[in-house]
Write an enzyme that holds these catalytic residues in place. Structure first.
Site, PDB file in Angstrom:
ATOM      1  N   ASN A 136       0.860  -1.186   0.000  1.00 53.70           N
ATOM      2  CA  ASN A 136       0.000   0.000   0.000  1.00 53.70           C
ATOM      3  C   ASN A 136       0.896   1.235   0.000  1.00 53.70           C
ATOM      4  OD1 ASN A 136       0.513   0.957   2.838  1.00 53.70           O
ATOM      5  ND2 ASN A 136      -0.159  -1.130   3.242  1.00 53.70           N
ATOM      6  N   ASP A 178      -3.613  -6.828   5.474  1.00 54.78           N
ATOM      7  CA  ASP A 178      -4.524  -7.753   6.155  1.00 54.78           C
ATOM      8  C   ASP A 178      -4.502  -9.135   5.501  1.00 54.78           C
ATOM      9  OD1 ASP A 178      -5.479  -5.911   8.028  1.00 54.78           O
ATOM     10  OD2 ASP A 178      -6.820  -5.021   6.546  1.00 54.78           O
ATOM     11  N   LYS A 192       9.604 -16.557 -10.558  1.00 58.23           N
ATOM     12  CA  LYS A 192       8.796 -15.511 -11.179  1.00 58.23           C
ATOM     13  C   LYS A 192       7.637 -16.138 -11.975  1.00 58.23           C
ATOM     14  CE  LYS A 192       9.134 -11.666 -14.361  1.00 58.23           C
ATOM     15  NZ  LYS A 192       9.822 -11.146 -15.527  1.00 58.23           N
ATOM     16  N   LYS A 202     -12.802  -0.082  15.948  1.00 55.54           N
ATOM     17  CA  LYS A 202     -11.424  -0.601  16.110  1.00 55.54           C
ATOM     18  C   LYS A 202     -10.911  -0.359  17.521  1.00 55.54           C
ATOM     19  CE  LYS A 202     -10.470  -0.149  11.226  1.00 55.54           C
ATOM     20  NZ  LYS A 202      -9.803   0.532  10.128  1.00 55.54           N
ATOM     21  N   LYS A 254     -10.010  -3.783  19.444  1.00 58.99           N
ATOM     22  CA  LYS A 254      -8.587  -4.051  19.676  1.00 58.99           C
ATOM     23  C   LYS A 254      -8.147  -3.648  21.081  1.00 58.99           C
ATOM     24  CE  LYS A 254      -7.700  -3.604  14.716  1.00 58.99           C
ATOM     25  NZ  LYS A 254      -6.690  -3.721  13.676  1.00 58.99           N
TER      26      LYS A 254
HETATM   27  N1  CTP Z   1      -3.090  -3.384  12.335  1.00 56.72           N
HETATM   28  C1  CTP Z   1      -2.252  -4.373  12.805  1.00 56.72           C
HETATM   29  N2  CTP Z   1      -2.174  -5.557  12.152  1.00 56.72           N
HETATM   30  C2  CTP Z   1      -2.926  -5.816  11.073  1.00 56.72           C
HETATM   31  C3  CTP Z   1      -3.783  -4.795  10.579  1.00 56.72           C
HETATM   32  C4  CTP Z   1      -3.846  -3.585  11.230  1.00 56.72           C
HETATM   33  O1  CTP Z   1      -1.566  -4.155  13.805  1.00 56.72           O
HETATM   34  N3  CTP Z   1      -2.822  -6.980  10.448  1.00 56.72           N
HETATM   35  C5  CTP Z   1      -3.164  -2.110  13.073  1.00 56.72           C
HETATM   36  C6  CTP Z   1      -2.646  -0.902  12.292  1.00 56.72           C
HETATM   37  O2  CTP Z   1      -1.271  -0.687  12.535  1.00 56.72           O
HETATM   38  C7  CTP Z   1      -3.512   0.230  12.848  1.00 56.72           C
HETATM   39  C8  CTP Z   1      -4.805  -0.452  13.243  1.00 56.72           C
HETATM   40  O3  CTP Z   1      -4.504  -1.852  13.358  1.00 56.72           O
HETATM   41  O4  CTP Z   1      -2.960   0.795  14.023  1.00 56.72           O
HETATM   42  C9  CTP Z   1      -5.925  -0.265  12.277  1.00 56.72           C
HETATM   43  O5  CTP Z   1      -5.504  -0.655  10.994  1.00 56.72           O
HETATM   44  P1  CTP Z   1      -6.480  -0.577   9.741  1.00 56.72           P
HETATM   45  O6  CTP Z   1      -5.781  -1.117   8.540  1.00 56.72           O
HETATM   46  O7  CTP Z   1      -7.083   0.808   9.636  1.00 56.72           O
HETATM   47  O8  CTP Z   1      -7.667  -1.514  10.195  1.00 56.72           O
HETATM   48  P2  CTP Z   1      -7.918  -3.045  10.143  1.00 56.72           P
HETATM   49  O9  CTP Z   1      -8.014  -3.545  11.533  1.00 56.72           O
HETATM   50  O10 CTP Z   1      -6.963  -3.731   9.224  1.00 56.72           O
HETATM   51  O11 CTP Z   1      -9.393  -3.076   9.534  1.00 56.72           O
HETATM   52  P3  CTP Z   1      -9.911  -2.754   8.042  1.00 56.72           P
HETATM   53  O12 CTP Z   1      -8.772  -3.056   7.119  1.00 56.72           O
HETATM   54  O13 CTP Z   1     -11.057  -3.681   7.891  1.00 56.72           O
HETATM   55  O14 CTP Z   1     -10.323  -1.312   8.017  1.00 56.72           O
END
Ligand code: CTP
Length: 425
Positions: A212, A281, A291, A341, A345
């Site tokens: 990303n 995620d 490759k 969240k 969390k």
């Molecule tokens: N985060 C994490 N580990 C993951 C995904 C996210 O520690 N595998 C943490 C990120 O560092 C951030 C928070 O969770 O502090 C929220 O991340 P975000 O990507 O906004 O949310 P997600 O929990 O992944 O939910 P979604 O993608 O469904 O919005």
């Protein structure tokens, strides 16, 4: 504009070295940050850069000698400047000015100002490598360190004289950063802060990955701000194009799994965790060993993905004394998702922002953040530099640790902190 440097009175002492021109860049950075800058040059320095350059950029008259100025009271100007300074910088600092300062000699305007200054003094040596490594120079630098002066080590590389080695004036950005650090109150002294930053990369095959656009700027700004405030900072960083912050232990990682390992290893010894990283995620379930070839033009490819570990949720489940701050980057329904969240969390605070705008979120130098707290409170911050947002987030954390959940304050935080004194600007 950095609030920390706004209207601070800084004197730049320029001594006679080829790197004198780089002091011009430091001056520009300081002015851009809102500082008031005065420049004092040794006679030799004027051979390298004309005072008029510094005069034009600082907006102030440059002091070039004790008795050169014809203006009334000019002969005591450097004493006044010393008294009014919030910080004195010497860049470049030659072997000569370092020796004079270490010995306490005052035979020109700059050396006199240095002895008269009570403010923090930052010395940036720059000279030929042999000179820099000479025992006399090292002894003098050691003496200045012992006297409490901040030394910004020179870099190594090819020098103007053709030799290769240490002696090149530190980068203006590093010098600027050390000035910010020197002017910052140490209200996080002894606090152990763990920050994550940047994106992760999940391999599809040896030459491709899913990722990303996270630049890491917000996390690096928080790590640097915490270091400036006296914290012991560990930064677990995905791949970014940023220099590791000075004074911060940086642990580079590539994928979510590596980030999880690194964070879990550090978690028990952290007081505060701030997770700005944009962690993937999902990752490809079976990354190809070689490759992937594109093959038949009509053939479709499917990529099977599996979930990565939610690092922050795992920390929330495991947390004992730690204060946990999450970040949420959303494209809509900011408040609802952020609050979800925060509770899912088990966080103490979440900083949320809308991404996809030019002035905020991924890659930008500014951010517009909303803060949501465990107790339901909410605070919307205006658009600001990421470095200012970083300090504000740290202010708020300290505020909460002190005022709302005092039992969270670990014993190692000094008493001065627990008494609820100033929590930053
Ligand atoms: N985060 C994490 N580990 C993951 C995904 C996210 O520690 N595998 C943490 C990120 O560092 C951030 C928070 O969770 O502090 C929220 O991340 P975000 O990507 O906004 O949310 P997600 O929990 O992944 O939910 P979604 O993608 O469904 O919005």
């Amino acid at each position: 504009m950095s609030q920390r440097l706004e209207n601070r009175q800084i004197v730049i002492g320029v001594s006679g070295g080829i790197a004198a021109y780089k002091a011009v860049e430091v001056l520009r950075l300081l002015k851009r940050a809102g500082a008031q800058v005065r420049v004092i040059m040794t006679e030799n320095a004027t051979q390298f850069v004309g005072p008029v350059t510094f005069e034009a950029l600082s907006g102030n008259r440059v002091c070039t000698g004790l008795f050169k100025d014809t203006e009334k009271d000019a002969s005591i100007r450097h004493i006044e400047w010393a008294q009014e300074a919030d910080l004195v910088l010497v860049a470049p600092a030659t072997a000569n000015i370092i020796a004079k300062y270490a010995l306490g000699l005052a035979d020109d305007a700059l050396s006199t100002l240095l002895l008269a200054a009570a403010a923090p003094v930052v010395i940036c040596p720059a000279m030929n490598s042999q000179m820099y490594e000479h025992p006399a120079v090292q002894r003098n630098i050691g003496q200045l360190r012992q006297d409490g002066r901040i030394i910004v080590e020179p870099g190594a590389g090819e020098l103007a004289c053709g030799t290769v080695g240490p002696g090149r004036l530190a980068d203006p950005a590093e010098i600027f950063d050390r000035i910010c650090g020197a002017l910052t109150e140490k209200d996080y002294a002894g606090v152990r802060v763990l920050v994550t930053a940047g994106p992760t990369r999940e391999a599809v095959d040896p030459v491709r990955f899913l990722s990303n656009p996270s630049s890491g700027k917000m996390g690096y700004a928080i790590a640097q701000a915490a270091e400036h405030r006296g914290a012991h900072v560990t930064l677990v960083s995905g791949p970014v194009n940023l220099s590791p912050p000075v004074g911060v232990r940086t642990v580079p990682v590539i994928c979510a799994q590596e980030m999880a390992h690194a964070v879990f290893a550090e978690f028990d010894s952290a007081d505060l965790v701030i997770k700005t990283a944009a962690v993937a995620d999902f990752r490809p379930k079976d990354p190809a060993a070689h490759k992937i070839k594109k093959g038949d033009p009509n053939e479709e490819q499917n990529l099977l993905l599996e979930r990565t570990v939610d690092i922050l949720k795992t920390l929330g489940d495991r947390k004992k004394e730690q204060f946990l701050v999450g970040f949420a980057a959303e494209t809509r329904d900011l408040e609802r998702y952020a609050r979800d969240k925060l509770s899912a969390k088990n966080l103490d605070m979440i900083a949320a922002n809308i991404v996809g705008r030019a002035d905020a979120g991924f890659g930008a130098d500014t951010n517009r953040i909303s803060l949501f707290y465990r107790d339901g409170e909410k605070e919307e911050l205006p658009l600001m530099e990421k470095s200012d947002a970083a300090h504000l987030i740290l202010d708020r954390v300290l505020d909460r640790v002190l005022d709302r959940i005092p039992d969270r304050i670990p014993d190692r935080i000094p008493d001065s902190l627990k008494s609820g004194t100033s929590i930053g600007q």
